[in-house]
Write a protein that holds these residues in place. Structure first.
Motif, PDB file in Angstrom:
ATOM      1  N   SER A 188      57.673  46.103  69.421  1.00  0.00           N
ATOM      2  CA  SER A 188      57.666  47.473  68.912  1.00  0.00           C
ATOM      3  C   SER A 188      59.092  47.901  68.612  1.00  0.00           C
ATOM      4  O   SER A 188      60.045  47.320  69.124  1.00  0.00           O
ATOM      5  N   GLN A 189      59.206  48.916  67.762  1.00  0.00           N
ATOM      6  CA  GLN A 189      60.498  49.508  67.445  1.00  0.00           C
ATOM      7  C   GLN A 189      61.523  48.454  67.048  1.00  0.00           C
ATOM      8  O   GLN A 189      62.557  48.289  67.701  1.00  0.00           O
ATOM      9  N   PHE A 190      61.225  47.779  65.965  1.00  0.00           N
ATOM     10  CA  PHE A 190      62.116  46.738  65.471  1.00  0.00           C
ATOM     11  C   PHE A 190      63.354  47.384  64.850  1.00  0.00           C
ATOM     12  O   PHE A 190      63.240  48.247  63.971  1.00  0.00           O
ATOM     13  N   ASP A 191      64.516  46.938  65.270  1.00  0.00           N
ATOM     14  CA  ASP A 191      65.732  47.593  64.793  1.00  0.00           C
ATOM     15  C   ASP A 191      66.774  46.658  64.197  1.00  0.00           C
ATOM     16  O   ASP A 191      67.822  47.116  63.741  1.00  0.00           O
ATOM     17  N   ILE A 192      66.521  45.370  64.212  1.00  0.00           N
ATOM     18  CA  ILE A 192      67.430  44.410  63.577  1.00  0.00           C
ATOM     19  C   ILE A 192      66.598  43.571  62.626  1.00  0.00           C
ATOM     20  O   ILE A 192      65.688  42.858  63.056  1.00  0.00           O
ATOM     21  N   ARG A 252      57.812  25.682  58.110  1.00  0.00           N
ATOM     22  CA  ARG A 252      58.242  26.276  59.372  1.00  0.00           C
ATOM     23  C   ARG A 252      59.435  27.175  59.091  1.00  0.00           C
ATOM     24  O   ARG A 252      60.484  26.698  58.638  1.00  0.00           O
ATOM     25  N   LEU A 253      59.255  28.436  59.363  1.00  0.00           N
ATOM     26  CA  LEU A 253      60.338  29.394  59.208  1.00  0.00           C
ATOM     27  C   LEU A 253      61.099  29.526  60.524  1.00  0.00           C
ATOM     28  O   LEU A 253      60.500  29.468  61.598  1.00  0.00           O
ATOM     29  N   SER A 254      62.391  29.724  60.406  1.00  0.00           N
ATOM     30  CA  SER A 254      63.235  29.941  61.579  1.00  0.00           C
ATOM     31  C   SER A 254      63.896  31.302  61.484  1.00  0.00           C
ATOM     32  O   SER A 254      64.251  31.753  60.391  1.00  0.00           O
ATOM     33  N   CYS A 255      64.058  31.912  62.629  1.00  0.00           N
ATOM     34  CA  CYS A 255      64.759  33.198  62.736  1.00  0.00           C
ATOM     35  C   CYS A 255      65.838  33.004  63.782  1.00  0.00           C
ATOM     36  O   CYS A 255      65.555  32.941  64.981  1.00  0.00           O
ATOM     37  N   ALA A 256      67.073  32.906  63.325  1.00  0.00           N
ATOM     38  CA  ALA A 256      68.198  32.656  64.218  1.00  0.00           C
ATOM     39  C   ALA A 256      68.956  33.954  64.457  1.00  0.00           C
ATOM     40  O   ALA A 256      69.306  34.661  63.510  1.00  0.00           O
ATOM     41  N   ALA A 257      69.213  34.236  65.719  1.00  0.00           N
ATOM     42  CA  ALA A 257      69.909  35.464  66.078  1.00  0.00           C
ATOM     43  C   ALA A 257      71.369  35.174  66.397  1.00  0.00           C
ATOM     44  O   ALA A 257      71.706  34.110  66.915  1.00  0.00           O
ATOM     45  N   SER A 258      72.219  36.120  66.081  1.00  0.00           N
ATOM     46  CA  SER A 258      73.626  36.026  66.458  1.00  0.00           C
ATOM     47  C   SER A 258      74.108  37.408  66.851  1.00  0.00           C
ATOM     48  O   SER A 258      73.602  38.422  66.363  1.00  0.00           O
ATOM     49  N   GLY A 259      75.063  37.433  67.756  1.00  0.00           N
ATOM     50  CA  GLY A 259      75.619  38.694  68.199  1.00  0.00           C
ATOM     51  C   GLY A 259      74.827  39.388  69.288  1.00  0.00           C
ATOM     52  O   GLY A 259      75.239  40.444  69.777  1.00  0.00           O
ATOM     53  N   PHE A 260      73.690  38.822  69.664  1.00  0.00           N
ATOM     54  CA  PHE A 260      72.904  39.371  70.771  1.00  0.00           C
ATOM     55  C   PHE A 260      72.018  38.259  71.328  1.00  0.00           C
ATOM     56  O   PHE A 260      71.833  37.219  70.703  1.00  0.00           O
ATOM     57  N   THR A 261      71.479  38.511  72.510  1.00  0.00           N
ATOM     58  CA  THR A 261      70.627  37.517  73.160  1.00  0.00           C
ATOM     59  C   THR A 261      69.177  37.765  72.793  1.00  0.00           C
ATOM     60  O   THR A 261      68.560  38.733  73.220  1.00  0.00           O
ATOM     61  N   GLN A 319      78.955  39.972  64.950  1.00  0.00           N
ATOM     62  CA  GLN A 319      78.038  40.759  64.140  1.00  0.00           C
ATOM     63  C   GLN A 319      76.607  40.523  64.595  1.00  0.00           C
ATOM     64  O   GLN A 319      76.155  39.395  64.723  1.00  0.00           O
ATOM     65  N   VAL A 320      75.908  41.607  64.859  1.00  0.00           N
ATOM     66  CA  VAL A 320      74.521  41.528  65.308  1.00  0.00           C
ATOM     67  C   VAL A 320      73.622  41.313  64.098  1.00  0.00           C
ATOM     68  O   VAL A 320      73.581  42.151  63.191  1.00  0.00           O
ATOM     69  N   GLN A 321      72.922  40.209  64.071  1.00  0.00           N
ATOM     70  CA  GLN A 321      72.056  39.939  62.933  1.00  0.00           C
ATOM     71  C   GLN A 321      71.024  38.863  63.263  1.00  0.00           C
ATOM     72  O   GLN A 321      71.166  38.121  64.225  1.00  0.00           O
ATOM     73  N   VAL A 322      69.982  38.821  62.434  1.00  0.00           N
ATOM     74  CA  VAL A 322      69.032  37.725  62.436  1.00  0.00           C
ATOM     75  C   VAL A 322      69.000  37.157  61.031  1.00  0.00           C
ATOM     76  O   VAL A 322      69.092  37.903  60.052  1.00  0.00           O
TER      77      VAL A 322
END
Length: 120
Positions: free
Chosen positions: A105-109, A19-28, A1-4
């Motif tokens: 630009s063009q944020f999509d997730i 400190r905030l973290s943004c962890a991604a999964s399903g994509f690089t 699943q593609v998500q942050v």
């Protein structure tokens, strides 16, 4: 699943840090610009900061310049927002978002957000 997924929010006193973290999964995450946004009650969402995939381009809203820093650890597929000298007006739900390409630009997730409350 593609998500942050955002984490690291909480309650902090004025002058404190988070400190905030943004962890991604399903994509690089390394190939994408990553932005942080926030939305306070009754206000529109605003851009806070962003970092390009190559780290050579960063953006900060005037209201947070000198207090917030953004960084990325591509090996961990994570982007961080270090927030220092927090003020009550920084209280908001903070969201991270991944752009469709290497720039900001063009944020999509979009993530679900993490609450930051600055109060004594």
């Amino acid at each position: 699943q593609v998500q942050v997924v955002e984490s690291g929010g909480g309650l902090v006193q004025p002058g404190g840090s988070l400190r905030l973290s943004c962890a991604a999964s399903g994509f690089t995450l390394a190939f994408r610009g990553i932005g942080w946004f926030r939305q306070a009650p009754g206000k529109e969402r605003e851009g806070v900061s962003c970092i390009s995939s190559s780290r050579d381009l960063t953006y900060f809203a005037d209201s947070v310049k000198g207090r917030f820093t953004i960084s990325r650890d591509n090996a961990k597929n994570t982007v961080y927002l270090q927030m220092d000298n927090l003020k009550p007006e920084d209280t908001a739900v903070y969201y991270c978002a991944a752009s469709g390409g290497p720039l900001c630009s063009q944020f999509d997730i979009w993530g679900q957000g993490t609450q930051v409350t600055v109060s004594s």
